[in-house]
Design a protein around this motif. Sequence first.
Motif, PDB file in Angstrom:
ATOM      1  N   THR A  47      45.565  72.788  28.572  1.00 25.44           N
ATOM      2  CA  THR A  47      45.846  71.927  29.709  1.00 25.44           C
ATOM      3  C   THR A  47      45.448  72.609  31.010  1.00 25.44           C
ATOM      4  OG1 THR A  47      48.097  72.795  29.783  1.00 25.44           O
ATOM      5  CG2 THR A  47      47.770  70.742  28.589  1.00 25.44           C
ATOM      6  N   THR A  48      45.169  71.798  32.008  1.00 21.62           N
ATOM      7  CA  THR A  48      44.798  72.304  33.323  1.00 21.62           C
ATOM      8  C   THR A  48      45.941  73.150  33.886  1.00 21.62           C
ATOM      9  OG1 THR A  48      43.423  70.372  33.718  1.00 21.62           O
ATOM     10  CG2 THR A  48      44.102  71.625  35.640  1.00 21.62           C
ATOM     11  N   GLY A  49      45.590  74.332  34.435  1.00 21.08           N
ATOM     12  CA  GLY A  49      46.596  75.189  35.045  1.00 21.08           C
ATOM     13  C   GLY A  49      47.357  76.058  34.047  1.00 21.08           C
ATOM     14  N   ALA A  50      46.843  76.153  32.793  1.00 19.61           N
ATOM     15  CA  ALA A  50      47.560  76.923  31.761  1.00 19.61           C
ATOM     16  C   ALA A  50      47.123  78.377  31.700  1.00 19.61           C
ATOM     17  CB  ALA A  50      47.364  76.269  30.398  1.00 19.61           C
ATOM     18  N   LEU A  71      35.225  76.376  28.392  1.00 17.58           N
ATOM     19  CA  LEU A  71      36.596  76.028  28.791  1.00 17.58           C
ATOM     20  C   LEU A  71      36.678  74.519  28.913  1.00 17.58           C
ATOM     21  CD1 LEU A  71      37.225  78.660  31.638  1.00 17.58           C
ATOM     22  CD2 LEU A  71      37.521  78.925  29.180  1.00 17.58           C
ATOM     23  N   SER A  72      37.728  73.943  28.337  1.00 15.35           N
ATOM     24  CA  SER A  72      37.874  72.492  28.365  1.00 15.35           C
ATOM     25  C   SER A  72      39.344  72.128  28.458  1.00 15.35           C
ATOM     26  CB  SER A  72      37.270  71.877  27.101  1.00 15.35           C
ATOM     27  OG  SER A  72      37.575  70.504  27.028  1.00 15.35           O
ATOM     28  N   ALA A  73      39.629  71.025  29.154  1.00 11.82           N
ATOM     29  CA  ALA A  73      41.015  70.581  29.287  1.00 11.82           C
ATOM     30  C   ALA A  73      41.264  69.242  28.616  1.00 11.82           C
ATOM     31  CB  ALA A  73      41.396  70.483  30.767  1.00 11.82           C
ATOM     32  N   THR A  74      40.293  68.350  28.586  1.00 13.59           N
ATOM     33  CA  THR A  74      40.515  66.998  28.066  1.00 13.59           C
ATOM     34  C   THR A  74      39.319  66.575  27.229  1.00 13.59           C
ATOM     35  OG1 THR A  74      39.659  66.201  30.198  1.00 13.59           O
ATOM     36  CG2 THR A  74      42.027  66.196  29.920  1.00 13.59           C
ATOM     37  N   ARG A 118      43.211  76.607  20.684  1.00  8.59           N
ATOM     38  CA  ARG A 118      43.981  75.581  21.409  1.00  8.59           C
ATOM     39  C   ARG A 118      45.130  76.254  22.131  1.00  8.59           C
ATOM     40  NH1 ARG A 118      42.277  72.930  16.677  1.00  8.59           N
ATOM     41  NH2 ARG A 118      41.455  70.814  17.007  1.00  8.59           N
ATOM     42  N   GLY A 119      45.133  76.120  23.431  1.00  9.85           N
ATOM     43  CA  GLY A 119      46.175  76.764  24.238  1.00  9.85           C
ATOM     44  C   GLY A 119      47.390  75.867  24.355  1.00  9.85           C
ATOM     45  N   GLY A 173      40.259  55.721  31.462  1.00 11.43           N
ATOM     46  CA  GLY A 173      40.202  56.581  30.287  1.00 11.43           C
ATOM     47  C   GLY A 173      41.367  57.548  30.285  1.00 11.43           C
ATOM     48  N   VAL A 174      41.814  57.936  29.092  1.00 14.68           N
ATOM     49  CA  VAL A 174      42.955  58.844  28.970  1.00 14.68           C
ATOM     50  C   VAL A 174      42.576  60.234  29.477  1.00 14.68           C
ATOM     51  CG1 VAL A 174      44.651  59.821  27.374  1.00 14.68           C
ATOM     52  CG2 VAL A 174      43.754  57.521  26.981  1.00 14.68           C
ATOM     53  N   ALA A 175      41.380  60.697  29.117  1.00 16.47           N
ATOM     54  CA  ALA A 175      40.941  62.034  29.525  1.00 16.47           C
ATOM     55  C   ALA A 175      40.862  62.147  31.041  1.00 16.47           C
ATOM     56  CB  ALA A 175      39.586  62.359  28.901  1.00 16.47           C
TER      57      ALA A 175
END
Length: 816
Positions: free
Chosen positions: A41-44, A188-191, A215-216, A340-342
Amino acid sequence: MGAPLSPATTWLAGRGWTPFDFQRAVWDAIAGGQSGLLHATTGAGKTYAVWLGMLDALLRAHPPGREAQPLRVVWLTPMRALASDTAKALAEPLRDLAPMWTLGLRTGDTASAERTRQDRRFPTVLVTTPESLTLMLTREKASEELATVAHVVVDEWHELIGSKRGVQVQLALARLRRLQPGLVTWGLSATLGNLEQAAQVLCGPQAGAPAALVRGRVDKTLVIDTLVPPDPGKYSWAGHLGARMQLPVVQEIEKSGTTLVFTNVRSQAEIWYQLLLQARPDWAGEVALHHGSMDKAAREWVEEGLKAGRLRAVVATSSLDLGVDFLPVERVLQIGSAKGVARMMQRAGRSGHAPGRVSRITLVPTHTLELVEAAAARRAAQEGRIESRESPRKPLDVLVQHIVTVALGGGFRDEALFEEVRTAWAFRDLTREEFDWALAFCERGGQSLNAYPDYHRIARDEAGVWRVPDRGIAKRHRLGIGTIVSDASMQVKYLSGGSIGTIEEGFIARLRKGDCFFFAGRLLEFVRVQDMAAYVKKAAGKKGTVPTWQGSKMALSTELGDAVLEMMQAAARGEFEGPELQAARPMLEMQARLSRLPTPATLLVESLRSREGQHLYVHPFAGRHVHLGLASLLAWRLARERPGTFSLSVNDYGFELVSAEPFDLEPVTSRAVFATGDLLHDVLASLNSSELAQRRFREIARIAGLVFSGYPGQPKSMKQLQASSGLFFEVFRKYDRGNLLLTQAETEVLSQELEISRLAATLERVRGRTLEFVELRHPSPMSLPLMVERFREKLTTEQLSTRLDRILRDAERAGG
């Protein structure tokens, strides 16, 4: 005694931080020389997960007391603003753990003096963009300079993978892997939904173990709620709640900390900025506007104000979607559906951008159906139903550009480059015939351009190495590198001096001297066009138009469309859980009374006769791009049975066909018009496919280097660019029918503009559903928005308002 702590762990401990399990997993994979994708997730804490792992690996290979070899790490970001932010984040541990090592930034905004300094000796770590990395590949000694790169990071991979920029990255990585076979690549990916495939696309063929996928999982609260309007009404059409939400939005900003207000398009951002200031003039200087057409200095001022916490609110488009770290932001408001959900989760992550902090996004519906969409989006996010993104397949315009790039960067042998290119996922099934065609096109311009030296871009020397022999061609190629193609734009400048930003040429062409328009949050008066710049002065009045940008409207994703239908099904059972469905209940019950509610198991088709003629409404919930193709397909198939003329209207939920003359509905009710046989032939026949392909070819021609946009300070006008690409299109059609760029244009129309695979899947799903056919006496809440879409094209605002008032009065009487 236990094993000594790694430098990364020691550095974190010095700040009182303990690494997360997913960060340790990334460090272990990098230590083992493994490439991979980190999804969190963003900010993790994704940036430090990868960066500290790479630092550990570099410190084992090079003592930190002396300078490492130049250019050991390349960090790719999709945005210049993100590049600057990333460089600051990487600099802190680098200063503490390896003070002799250097870090540099290289984007389109980098000063020439800094570029010259880097050209003499590259820094140890370089933060850059896909375009700037490709430019580095054109350097004559690129093979020597880039062979030292041991690690590459691609930030925001979910943003790149589905575009030609992502293909550009794939080709650059294929080149770097040939120069450095042990290259370690991390994304790096968040969605993102299709994580395994995304990792494979990024990391390419791996020697030994497959790409790692980490997966974080960090406990981070995500709050998704909705700003429910007091009276959303029984009918809905695009934008009918828009300005009515002005005061509720202002009240939410008043009681929150720093707030980001996201819109989907730039014109909507301009409108909402004005709405906020109209309601609260005292917020002038505390509320700002941010979108990609504004001047760079203005955007940077806004970004700095956000970071410093000086701004109460910023109205923005996707220009602030990505991972720039704005810690003071506590709240995100999304005007309208994110579609969109992402995208919704990505924007939510702009608030509470740190581990342990709450991220909150509040959805602000602009029409009543978006209340249902909001509830559906929240459920889909909670269930992890995130959209997948696919890499484009064999875009030959990008390959043509890459061939010239590598020819400039020291040259290549064709057999070696063919094998290298095929290691990029997008070109994994490239045939030798296709590669040879692209090679010949770069050499001679194909069959029809053989007589023109400007298109003889590469030549083979006596040693069998392909190079670029002409300095003029080399210069033009470097200036044209990249795959971001937008419509020609004009600088907007004050008569008194100073640039405000850029506007698409088509909007300026419609203005007359003295016309006023809002841009970058200011009311401007148009004076004249001179040297591809629009000169303006500040306007004293209060009224003005808002520029429109030709960027396509975002379409509803399959995942979100399915979730909306599930909400409709619950409403059909009489279940109205949550504030959104309660607020939408009058509209949903009106729809059920006058017609039916669509569900995942049914296809709702409505018919209506009016003074205009016969109307047909179909509601597949597949997004506007698919509906455009479906509407054209059905109109063509119906007219084939009995000649007739149809008017079309589409939105994200369905489409309308209108004929002045009655037409036979049996092919619809029997579902014969939804047949999947001969789909490709029928879709192409139903559209002006030649015109669509010609429009798509403009982009391909620019990426492939056929059309040159001009030298700095001397841009070509849109009319010139269109004329040039149109001429090539016609020449190839007449004299070079085997030109694969023509084939690509037709393929892209089908895959991108009409989403042909999704259209085919929609037809299959339609055939598996029960068709519910309803003959309407009055427009239903779901058919009216499609009427409004069509009326807007031919009625003034006043005429539309009068027509709507009459329709609503009649419908209210009919619905009790």
